[in-house]
Design a protein around this motif. Sequence first.
Motif, PDB file in Angstrom:
ATOM      1  N   ALA A   1       0.829  -1.211   0.000  1.00 48.07           N
ATOM      2  CA  ALA A   1       0.000   0.000   0.000  1.00 48.07           C
ATOM      3  C   ALA A   1       0.860   1.257   0.000  1.00 48.07           C
ATOM      4  O   ALA A   1       0.605   2.199  -0.759  1.00 48.07           O
ATOM      5  CB  ALA A   1      -0.930  -0.009   1.212  1.00 48.07           C
ATOM      6  N   ALA A   2       1.876   1.269   0.844  1.00 44.83           N
ATOM      7  CA  ALA A   2       2.750   2.444   0.932  1.00 44.83           C
ATOM      8  C   ALA A   2       3.515   2.664  -0.367  1.00 44.83           C
ATOM      9  O   ALA A   2       3.719   3.816  -0.788  1.00 44.83           O
ATOM     10  CB  ALA A   2       3.711   2.297   2.108  1.00 44.83           C
TER      11      ALA A   2
ATOM     12  N   LEU B   1       1.211   4.314  -2.656  1.00 39.73           N
ATOM     13  CA  LEU B   1       1.054   5.713  -2.243  1.00 39.73           C
ATOM     14  C   LEU B   1       2.217   6.571  -2.733  1.00 39.73           C
ATOM     15  O   LEU B   1       2.008   7.675  -3.251  1.00 39.73           O
ATOM     16  CB  LEU B   1       0.931   5.803  -0.727  1.00 39.73           C
TER      17      LEU B   1
ATOM     18  N   ASN C   1      -3.743   5.515  -5.861  1.00 37.12           N
ATOM     19  CA  ASN C   1      -4.032   5.939  -4.496  1.00 37.12           C
ATOM     20  C   ASN C   1      -5.241   5.229  -3.901  1.00 37.12           C
ATOM     21  O   ASN C   1      -5.207   4.834  -2.733  1.00 37.12           O
ATOM     22  CB  ASN C   1      -4.215   7.452  -4.434  1.00 37.12           C
TER      23      ASN C   1
ATOM     24  N   TRP D   1      -3.204   2.250  -2.463  1.00 35.45           N
ATOM     25  CA  TRP D   1      -2.962   2.693  -1.088  1.00 35.45           C
ATOM     26  C   TRP D   1      -4.140   2.357  -0.172  1.00 35.45           C
ATOM     27  O   TRP D   1      -3.998   1.615   0.796  1.00 35.45           O
ATOM     28  CB  TRP D   1      -2.645   4.190  -1.061  1.00 35.45           C
TER      29      TRP D   1
END
Length: 134
Positions: A12-13, A16, A42, A46
Amino acid sequence: MSRLPALFLIAAALCLVVGTSLGIAMGIAHDFHLAPVHAHLNLVGWTTLALMGLSYRAWPQLAESRLLAPLQFFLSAGSAVAFPAGIYLSIEHEAPGLAIGAALVFFASTLLFLLRLLPLVLARQPAARMVVAE
């Protein structure tokens, strides 16, 4: 404890960072034709992957399956990256195949997540207690 929640959060990061970088580059260039790629990195990357990771943390039983838990991760994380890449190919090269395929795989991964989460939530078992570091 399983490393799967952390893997979801790392994926996820990464989404992002790439999504934010693309947003900054578009802003600097005043060229927003790739906004759908930025938005899907995003939102699908993310937000969705992070929420899945936090769900795996709240219900560690999700990670107990040696087959379904890794499958859930690879389907979700893989398609969360492939989907925005497919949107890019669709916008830039009028080739929507990857976007369509990745969207369908991501949809399948969300159905799998729902089918695995529902019994845990409906069983009224308390979620694992979160440990807060001091």
